[in-house]
Design a protein around this motif. Structure first.
Motif, PDB file in Angstrom:
ATOM      1  N   GLN A  71       0.828  -1.199   0.000  1.00 15.43           N
ATOM      2  CA  GLN A  71       0.000   0.000   0.000  1.00 15.43           C
ATOM      3  C   GLN A  71       0.869   1.259   0.000  1.00 15.43           C
ATOM      4  O   GLN A  71       0.563   2.255  -0.667  1.00 15.43           O
ATOM      5  CB  GLN A  71      -0.924   0.001   1.219  1.00 15.43           C
ATOM      6  CG  GLN A  71      -2.016  -1.055   1.171  1.00 15.43           C
ATOM      7  CD  GLN A  71      -2.926  -0.993   2.381  1.00 15.43           C
ATOM      8  OE1 GLN A  71      -3.198   0.077   2.908  1.00 15.43           O
ATOM      9  NE2 GLN A  71      -3.379  -2.147   2.835  1.00 15.43           N
ATOM     10  N   GLN A  72       1.972   1.207   0.757  1.00 13.90           N
ATOM     11  CA  GLN A  72       2.869   2.347   0.796  1.00 13.90           C
ATOM     12  C   GLN A  72       3.483   2.605  -0.580  1.00 13.90           C
ATOM     13  O   GLN A  72       3.628   3.754  -1.006  1.00 13.90           O
ATOM     14  CB  GLN A  72       3.970   2.109   1.834  1.00 13.90           C
ATOM     15  CG  GLN A  72       4.679   3.358   2.331  1.00 13.90           C
ATOM     16  CD  GLN A  72       5.801   3.781   1.426  1.00 13.90           C
ATOM     17  OE1 GLN A  72       6.285   3.010   0.612  1.00 13.90           O
ATOM     18  NE2 GLN A  72       6.211   5.035   1.560  1.00 13.90           N
ATOM     19  N   ARG A  73       3.810   1.551  -1.305  1.00 12.36           N
ATOM     20  CA  ARG A  73       4.361   1.696  -2.656  1.00 12.36           C
ATOM     21  C   ARG A  73       3.343   2.337  -3.590  1.00 12.36           C
ATOM     22  O   ARG A  73       3.693   3.159  -4.442  1.00 12.36           O
ATOM     23  CB  ARG A  73       4.788   0.338  -3.202  1.00 12.36           C
ATOM     24  CG  ARG A  73       6.037  -0.240  -2.555  1.00 12.36           C
ATOM     25  CD  ARG A  73       6.224  -1.686  -2.984  1.00 12.36           C
ATOM     26  NE  ARG A  73       7.297  -2.333  -2.267  1.00 12.36           N
ATOM     27  CZ  ARG A  73       8.502  -2.573  -2.773  1.00 12.36           C
ATOM     28  NH1 ARG A  73       8.775  -2.206  -4.012  1.00 12.36           N
ATOM     29  NH2 ARG A  73       9.428  -3.175  -2.069  1.00 12.36           N
ATOM     30  N   VAL A  74       2.079   1.950  -3.448  1.00 12.10           N
ATOM     31  CA  VAL A  74       1.032   2.529  -4.300  1.00 12.10           C
ATOM     32  C   VAL A  74       0.893   4.023  -4.010  1.00 12.10           C
ATOM     33  O   VAL A  74       0.767   4.841  -4.928  1.00 12.10           O
ATOM     34  CB  VAL A  74      -0.310   1.796  -4.092  1.00 12.10           C
ATOM     35  CG1 VAL A  74      -1.411   2.470  -4.911  1.00 12.10           C
ATOM     36  CG2 VAL A  74      -0.185   0.330  -4.488  1.00 12.10           C
ATOM     37  N   ALA A  75       0.912   4.383  -2.722  1.00 13.47           N
ATOM     38  CA  ALA A  75       0.828   5.799  -2.361  1.00 13.47           C
ATOM     39  C   ALA A  75       2.015   6.571  -2.936  1.00 13.47           C
ATOM     40  O   ALA A  75       1.865   7.704  -3.416  1.00 13.47           O
ATOM     41  CB  ALA A  75       0.783   5.947  -0.843  1.00 13.47           C
TER      42      ALA A  75
END
Length: 371
Positions: free
Chosen positions: A157-161
Motif C-alpha cells: 500500500q505504501q508503494r502505491v501511495a
C-alpha cells in the motif's frame, strides 16, 4: 552525492535539473499565543533528499504543510525555482505528496488509484497508460495492478501511495512520515526502496520523520528542528560526528556526555576524572558507545572511567554494557561479541575506555544558544 550549490546557482540550472530548488525565508507560523515556526529559513538544492527531523511538536510537519500549500504562514517567503509560492494554492503548485495515512481509494484497483490524478487532469488516455505502467514497473507493482488496497500488505500500500505521488512527474515530492505504520523490517526495506527511487528520478524529496535512523539512512542532509527552529542543518555524518549542542548529540544516536572543562593537560570532568584533550569546542566531552570498549584495569589507558556494571543487553552481534562511575555518571559501551570472550556480569567492576581521537567536545545548549 548532491551538489551543495548556492540557491542562486541552483536556480540558474533548473532547466537541466529534474528537481526544483526551494527557498524558505523567515517563515513564521502561530496558533494563538503558540509560535510553531519561529523565523525558519532553509535552502533546499534541486534534486536533494532532505529530511525534516524532530520530536513531536517541533514544527516539522507544519513546515512541510506550508511548502505543500495546505497551511499558510503568518510571515515569511516560500520560493520554488525562484517563483513566489507563498500564497499559491496547493493544486497550482505541482508538488507530489505522500501522506502518513495512504488515503487509497478502497473501491479502486492499484492501477486506478495511481491513474486517478492524471485522469482528473484530463491527460490523454495513451499518456495515462504509459505513465501508470512505467511507475508501477518502477515500484515493482505492475503484477498487482488489478488488486484492491485491502488485498495488499502495508508495504505494498505504501508503494502505491508513493507511485500516486510521482506518476505526474512532480519536481518535488513531499512525504509526511509515510513509514510510520510499518513494522521494523518493512520500514528498513522501504527506506532503501525510497532512496533508490529518489536516485532514479532525480527530483527533490522532502521527508518528515521523528525517527533519526530513517533520517540517517536516506538523507543527503538533515534539518533538525526543536521548538520551531532549525537547531542544526547538515549531512548525516556532520550531525552524528559533530553535533553543535547537547540536544543534537542526544537526539541523533546515543552518546556518553561528560560535563567539565578543558585545561592545559586535557579534559577534566566535574567529578574530577581526567581524560585526553578531544577536538572541538565546548564544555561537554562526547564519545559514542560504539567507540567505547570494556577493559579490566586502568593500566596504560589515557581515557579510563572505572564503573560498576549494572546491565548488559545482548543484541545478537553486539553487546551493550551499562556501567556507573562512583560519581553517578552512566557510561555505555556497545561492543561486538567475540567468541571466547566473556561479557561482564551485573555487579562486576570494569573500566570503560576509548581513544582520544574518537571523542569530541560539544557545546552545552546554553553555549550553543549564545553562539
Amino acid at each position: 552525492m548532491t551538489s551543495q550549490l548556492t540557491y542562486t546557482q541552483q536556480i540558474s540550472q533548473v532547466e537541466q535539473q529534474a528537481g526544483a530548488a526551494i527557498r524558505v525565508s523567515d517563515i513564521v507560523k502561530r496558533y494563538g499565543d503558540l509560535t510553531v515556526l519561529d523565523r525558519v529559513s532553509l535552502d533546499i538544492n534541486a534534486g536533494e533528499f532532505i529530511t525534516l527531523l524532530g520530536a513531536s511538536g517541533s514544527g516539522k510537519s507544519t513546515l512541510l504543510n506550508i511548502i505543500s500549500g495546505f497551511n499558510k504562514p503568518d510571515a515569511g517567503l516560500l520560493e520554488v525555482d525562484g517563483e513566489d509560492f507563498t500564497r499559491r494554492p496547493p493544486h497550482k503548485r505541482g508538488l507530489g505528496m505522500v501522506f502518513q495515512h495512504y488515503a487509497l481509494f478502497p473501491h479502486m484497483s492499484v492501477w486506478d488509484n495511481v491513474a486517478f490524478g492524471l485522469r482528473r487532469q484530463r491527460r490523454p488516455k495513451a499518456e495515462v497508460q504509459q505513465r501508470v505502467g512505467d511507475v508501477l514497473r518502477m515500484i515493482q507493482m505492475d503484477h498487482l495492478a488489478d488488486r484492491k488496497p485491502d488485498q495488499l500488505s502495508g508495504g505494498q500500500q505504501q508503494r502505491v501511495a508513493l507511485a500516486r505521488g510521482i506518476v505526474f512527474e512532480p519536481r518535488v515530492l513531499l512525504m509526511d512520515e509515510p513509514l510510520g505504520a510499518l513494522d521494523k523490517l518493512l520500514r528498513e526495506e522501504m527506506q532503501l526502496e525510497i532512496r533508490r527511487i529518489h536516485q532514479e528520478l532525480g527530483i527533490t524529496f522532502i521527508f518528515v520523520t521523528h525517527d533519526q535512523h530513517e533520517a540517517l539512512t536516506m538523507s543527503d542532509r538533515i534539518a533538525l528542528l526543536k521548538h520551531g527552529k532549525i537547531v542544526q542543518l547538515g549531512t548525516p555524518k556532520e550531525l552524528y560526528d559533530s553535533p553543535n549542542s547537547r540536544y543534537v548529540a542526544e537526539f541523533i544516536g546515543e552518546s556518553n556526555l561528560f560535563e567539565g572543562r578543558v585545561d592545559a593537560d586535557g579534559f577534566v570532568t566535574d567529578g574530577g576524572a581526567r581524560f585526553g584533550r578531544p577536538s572541538g569546542d565546548g564544555s561537554l566531552l562526547m564519545v559514542r558507545p560504539e567507540h567505547v570498549r570494556v577493559a579490566a584495569s586502568t593500566e596504560g589507558l589515557t581515557n579510563a572511567a572505572p564503573v560498576r556494571v549494572f546491565n548488559c543487553v545482548y543484541l545478537g552481534s553486539d553487546m551493550v554494557v551499562y556501567g556507573r562511575t562512583e560519581s553517578g555518571q552512566v557510561v555505555v559501551a556497545r561492543t561486538p561479541i567475540s567468541h571466547g570472550v566473556s561479557a561482564p556480569l551485573e555487579g562486576d567492576r570494569a573500566v570503560m575506555t576509548w581513544a582520544t581521537e574518537d571523542s569530541r567536545l560539544v557545546p552545552d545548549d546554553a553555549e550553543q544558544r549564545q553562539a
